[in-house]
Design a protein around this motif. Structure first.
Motif, PDB file in Angstrom:
ATOM      1  N   GLU A   1       0.803  -1.210   0.000  1.00  0.00           N
ATOM      2  CA  GLU A   1       0.000   0.000   0.000  1.00  0.00           C
ATOM      3  C   GLU A   1       0.843   1.270   0.000  1.00  0.00           C
ATOM      4  OE1 GLU A   1      -0.260  -2.446   2.081  1.00  0.00           O
ATOM      5  OE2 GLU A   1      -2.316  -3.154   2.293  1.00  0.00           O
ATOM      6  N   ILE A   2       2.097   1.193   0.440  1.00  0.00           N
ATOM      7  CA  ILE A   2       2.989   2.344   0.393  1.00  0.00           C
ATOM      8  C   ILE A   2       4.263   1.919  -0.325  1.00  0.00           C
ATOM      9  CG2 ILE A   2       2.082   3.463   2.465  1.00  0.00           C
ATOM     10  CD1 ILE A   2       4.292   2.227   4.069  1.00  0.00           C
ATOM     11  N   ASP A   3       4.883   2.857  -1.002  1.00  0.00           N
ATOM     12  CA  ASP A   3       6.107   2.559  -1.750  1.00  0.00           C
ATOM     13  C   ASP A   3       7.310   2.515  -0.800  1.00  0.00           C
ATOM     14  OD1 ASP A   3       4.764   2.493  -4.166  1.00  0.00           O
ATOM     15  OD2 ASP A   3       4.973   4.655  -4.472  1.00  0.00           O
TER      16      ASP A   3
ATOM     17  N   ILE B   1      14.532  -0.227   5.708  1.00  0.00           N
ATOM     18  CA  ILE B   1      13.526  -0.118   4.646  1.00  0.00           C
ATOM     19  C   ILE B   1      13.180   1.357   4.516  1.00  0.00           C
ATOM     20  CG2 ILE B   1      11.181  -0.679   3.930  1.00  0.00           C
ATOM     21  CD1 ILE B   1      11.444  -3.349   5.230  1.00  0.00           C
ATOM     22  N   ASN B   2      13.301   1.887   3.300  1.00  0.00           N
ATOM     23  CA  ASN B   2      13.067   3.293   3.038  1.00  0.00           C
ATOM     24  C   ASN B   2      11.680   3.501   2.446  1.00  0.00           C
ATOM     25  OD1 ASN B   2      15.725   3.877   3.871  1.00  0.00           O
ATOM     26  ND2 ASN B   2      16.509   3.481   1.802  1.00  0.00           N
ATOM     27  N   ILE B   3      10.822   4.190   3.179  1.00  0.00           N
ATOM     28  CA  ILE B   3       9.472   4.516   2.704  1.00  0.00           C
ATOM     29  C   ILE B   3       9.571   5.743   1.810  1.00  0.00           C
ATOM     30  CG2 ILE B   3       7.134   5.169   3.408  1.00  0.00           C
ATOM     31  CD1 ILE B   3       7.739   3.793   6.104  1.00  0.00           C
ATOM     32  N   ILE B   4       8.998   5.647   0.609  1.00  0.00           N
ATOM     33  CA  ILE B   4       9.155   6.695  -0.401  1.00  0.00           C
ATOM     34  C   ILE B   4       7.934   7.601  -0.417  1.00  0.00           C
ATOM     35  CG2 ILE B   4       9.586   7.177  -2.829  1.00  0.00           C
ATOM     36  CD1 ILE B   4      10.657   4.292  -3.060  1.00  0.00           C
ATOM     37  N   GLN B   5       8.182   8.915  -0.464  1.00  0.00           N
ATOM     38  CA  GLN B   5       7.104   9.893  -0.589  1.00  0.00           C
ATOM     39  C   GLN B   5       7.640  11.121  -1.311  1.00  0.00           C
ATOM     40  OE1 GLN B   5       4.035  11.413  -1.168  1.00  0.00           O
ATOM     41  NE2 GLN B   5       3.529   9.785   0.304  1.00  0.00           N
ATOM     42  N   THR B   6       6.821  11.713  -2.179  1.00  0.00           N
ATOM     43  CA  THR B   6       7.253  12.882  -2.945  1.00  0.00           C
ATOM     44  C   THR B   6       6.666  14.185  -2.414  1.00  0.00           C
ATOM     45  OG1 THR B   6       5.432  12.545  -4.515  1.00  0.00           O
ATOM     46  CG2 THR B   6       7.540  11.527  -5.052  1.00  0.00           C
ATOM     47  N   ASP B   7       5.623  14.099  -1.604  1.00  0.00           N
ATOM     48  CA  ASP B   7       4.953  15.284  -1.078  1.00  0.00           C
ATOM     49  C   ASP B   7       5.519  15.627   0.298  1.00  0.00           C
ATOM     50  OD1 ASP B   7       3.095  17.071   0.179  1.00  0.00           O
ATOM     51  OD2 ASP B   7       1.565  16.473  -1.271  1.00  0.00           O
ATOM     52  N   TRP B   8       6.119  16.795   0.415  1.00  0.00           N
ATOM     53  CA  TRP B   8       6.762  17.179   1.667  1.00  0.00           C
ATOM     54  C   TRP B   8       5.755  17.299   2.815  1.00  0.00           C
ATOM     55  CZ3 TRP B   8      10.783  17.066   4.502  1.00  0.00           C
ATOM     56  CH2 TRP B   8      10.947  17.937   5.574  1.00  0.00           C
ATOM     57  N   GLN B   9       4.559  17.800   2.533  1.00  0.00           N
ATOM     58  CA  GLN B   9       3.551  17.945   3.570  1.00  0.00           C
ATOM     59  C   GLN B   9       3.156  16.580   4.147  1.00  0.00           C
ATOM     60  OE1 GLN B   9       2.334  20.742   4.999  1.00  0.00           O
ATOM     61  NE2 GLN B   9       1.252  19.362   6.401  1.00  0.00           N
TER      62      GLN B   9
ATOM     63  N   TYR C   1      13.323   6.740  13.101  1.00  0.00           N
ATOM     64  CA  TYR C   1      13.395   6.896  11.643  1.00  0.00           C
ATOM     65  C   TYR C   1      14.518   7.870  11.306  1.00  0.00           C
ATOM     66  CZ  TYR C   1      11.211  11.422  12.364  1.00  0.00           C
ATOM     67  OH  TYR C   1      10.968  12.699  12.790  1.00  0.00           O
ATOM     68  N   THR C   2      14.914   7.833  10.055  1.00  0.00           N
ATOM     69  CA  THR C   2      15.865   8.806   9.511  1.00  0.00           C
ATOM     70  C   THR C   2      15.277   9.377   8.236  1.00  0.00           C
ATOM     71  OG1 THR C   2      17.744   7.561  10.406  1.00  0.00           O
ATOM     72  CG2 THR C   2      18.206   9.181   8.660  1.00  0.00           C
ATOM     73  N   LEU C   3      15.232  10.695   8.128  1.00  0.00           N
ATOM     74  CA  LEU C   3      14.666  11.344   6.947  1.00  0.00           C
ATOM     75  C   LEU C   3      15.779  11.688   5.969  1.00  0.00           C
ATOM     76  CD1 LEU C   3      12.167  12.484   5.543  1.00  0.00           C
ATOM     77  CD2 LEU C   3      12.553  14.636   6.757  1.00  0.00           C
ATOM     78  N   ILE C   4      15.612  11.212   4.729  1.00  0.00           N
ATOM     79  CA  ILE C   4      16.624  11.424   3.686  1.00  0.00           C
ATOM     80  C   ILE C   4      15.995  12.219   2.555  1.00  0.00           C
ATOM     81  CG2 ILE C   4      18.203  10.329   2.064  1.00  0.00           C
ATOM     82  CD1 ILE C   4      18.100   7.832   3.888  1.00  0.00           C
ATOM     83  N   ASP C   5      16.595  13.373   2.230  1.00  0.00           N
ATOM     84  CA  ASP C   5      16.102  14.220   1.137  1.00  0.00           C
ATOM     85  C   ASP C   5      16.934  13.931  -0.112  1.00  0.00           C
ATOM     86  OD1 ASP C   5      15.235  16.127  -0.597  1.00  0.00           O
ATOM     87  OD2 ASP C   5      15.557  17.834   0.727  1.00  0.00           O
ATOM     88  N   SER C   6      16.276  13.382  -1.136  1.00  0.00           N
ATOM     89  CA  SER C   6      16.979  13.017  -2.362  1.00  0.00           C
ATOM     90  C   SER C   6      16.338  13.714  -3.552  1.00  0.00           C
ATOM     91  CB  SER C   6      16.961  11.501  -2.560  1.00  0.00           C
ATOM     92  OG  SER C   6      17.615  11.143  -3.760  1.00  0.00           O
TER      93      SER C   6
ATOM     94  N   GLU D   1      13.985  14.978  -5.786  1.00  0.00           N
ATOM     95  CA  GLU D   1      12.545  14.937  -6.028  1.00  0.00           C
ATOM     96  C   GLU D   1      11.808  13.976  -5.094  1.00  0.00           C
ATOM     97  OE1 GLU D   1      11.906  13.996 -10.076  1.00  0.00           O
ATOM     98  OE2 GLU D   1      12.722  15.894 -10.834  1.00  0.00           O
ATOM     99  N   LYS D   2      12.522  13.165  -4.346  1.00  0.00           N
ATOM    100  CA  LYS D   2      11.892  12.190  -3.463  1.00  0.00           C
ATOM    101  C   LYS D   2      12.434  12.326  -2.045  1.00  0.00           C
ATOM    102  CE  LYS D   2      11.036   8.645  -6.995  1.00  0.00           C
ATOM    103  NZ  LYS D   2      11.283   7.235  -7.399  1.00  0.00           N
ATOM    104  N   TYR D   3      11.590  11.899  -1.104  1.00  0.00           N
ATOM    105  CA  TYR D   3      11.989  11.839   0.301  1.00  0.00           C
ATOM    106  C   TYR D   3      11.918  10.391   0.754  1.00  0.00           C
ATOM    107  CZ  TYR D   3      10.972  16.833  -0.034  1.00  0.00           C
ATOM    108  OH  TYR D   3      10.945  18.142  -0.416  1.00  0.00           O
ATOM    109  N   TYR D   4      12.894   9.986   1.558  1.00  0.00           N
ATOM    110  CA  TYR D   4      12.932   8.621   2.070  1.00  0.00           C
ATOM    111  C   TYR D   4      12.860   8.659   3.598  1.00  0.00           C
ATOM    112  CZ  TYR D   4      14.621   7.476  -2.607  1.00  0.00           C
ATOM    113  OH  TYR D   4      14.751   7.333  -3.971  1.00  0.00           O
ATOM    114  N   ILE D   5      11.866   7.953   4.133  1.00  0.00           N
ATOM    115  CA  ILE D   5      11.763   7.803   5.579  1.00  0.00           C
ATOM    116  C   ILE D   5      12.328   6.419   5.896  1.00  0.00           C
ATOM    117  CG2 ILE D   5      10.228   7.782   7.565  1.00  0.00           C
ATOM    118  CD1 ILE D   5       8.216   9.376   5.900  1.00  0.00           C
TER     119      ILE D   5
END
Length: 320
Positions: free
Chosen positions: A14-16, A26-34, A50-55, A57-61
């Protein structure tokens, strides 16, 4: 530890997400910053590291492999609740397909009719023929005057009483109507009020009189809580046992907050809520017939038939 796809349960789609075999993450992928902000807030509230990674166009949790299942459940539960309230807001703003249905404004029409009918019947302390013939009387119902379980739902103590009941009825019935359309919904709501009124007479050992649609209102609340519970039970999302009952706990909290005032008919409120819970089961199973126009029409006419028949019996020999 093996981090190949075969080790991950097949329903986690259900989530990327991506696997980081090197660090066991495991890195959860999301493109919307909000949305990222909302998700990490959810994880923080549940003490999930968790660790937040800014890449770009994408964000990885990034979460630990052993925490991923819990993180996924919490995020999906949050998204489910957020979508529910967004859907409810869209209904109130007329932005959903449900509002294009013939009976889209049924809750408002019925509540306006309730207010108009109150103007005709007058307040409960006025002792008009309408009030005397239609109010709930525990002893009269026990003696066979069952129509009072129906007519009492349409009478109110005063203008504030009818307006407050109308407001809550619009709120609760809006979601129910969007779930299965108004025809079936209002027939079920009427019977939650009828059954609730009938059950309440067993709580009184002395003469008791009551008026108001609040039994029906709390019946709608009970149905709403049960439907939300059943929706979670039938969902493919894996929730723990406590999360299944969150909607019903919330409904019970509303019942206790709004249905136990000083002058409240507590027995009728709890009886209505209980009736709504029970009728929530068959109501939920009828969702597959939501688009059946014939069934919706029959249910709508049945609702009005029960109301008019009850009042005809109540007023026979009194005003005619």
């Amino acid at each position: 530890m093996d981090f190949s796809p075969s080790t991950i349960p097949p329903n986690l789609v259900e989530i990327d997400y991506l696997f980081d075999e090197k660090f066991g993450k495991i890195n959860i992928i999301q493109t919307d910053w909000q949305i990222v902000i909302e998700w990490i807030t959810v994880l923080s509230s549940q003490y999930i590291d968790y660790t937040l990674i800014d890449s770009q166009e994408k964000y990885y949790i990034s979460v630990d492999y052993n925490d991923f299942q819990k993180a996924r459940i919490e995020i999906l539960s949050y998204e489910e609740d957020r979508n529910f309230f967004k859907h409810f807001r869209d209904i109130s703003h007329g932005k959903t397909k449900e509002n294009e249905h013939l009976f889209s404004w049924s809750a408002y029409y019925i509540c306006l009719c309730m207010i108009a009918f109150h103007v005709i019947t007058g307040p409960a302390n006025g002792n008009s023929q309408w009030i005397i013939a239609g109010r709930m009387s525990a002893q009269a119902v026990m003696d066979g005057q069952l129509w009072r379980t129906v007519t009492a739902l349409t009478l109110h103590a005063d203008f504030v009483h009818v307006c407050s009941n109308s407001l809550f009825l619009i709120i609760f019935s809006s979601y129910l109507c969007s779930f299965i359309k108004p025809g079936i919904t209002w027939l079920f709501l009427l019977f939650t009020g009828i059954f609730g009124n009938y059950l309440s007479v067993f709580f009184y050992s002395e003469p008791h009189y009551a008026v108001g649609s609040s039994t029906l209102v709390f019946g709608a609340l009970g149905m709403l809580g049960m439907i939300r519970l059943l929706e979670r039970r039938t969902s493919e999302k894996q929730l723990n046992r406590k999360q299944y009952f969150i909607p019903m706990i919330a409904a019970l909290a509303l019942l206790c907050l709004n249905g136990t005032g000083i002058n409240a008919d507590i027995a009728a409120h709890f009886s209505g809520f209980f009736s709504g819970m029970i009728l929530g089961f068959p109501f939920f199973s009828l969702k597959k017939y939501a688009e059946n126009i014939l069934l919706q029409t029959v249910c709508a006419f049945s609702t009005f038939f029960v109301l008019f028949s009850a009042w005809f019996i109540a007023l026979d020999g009194v005003m005619f």
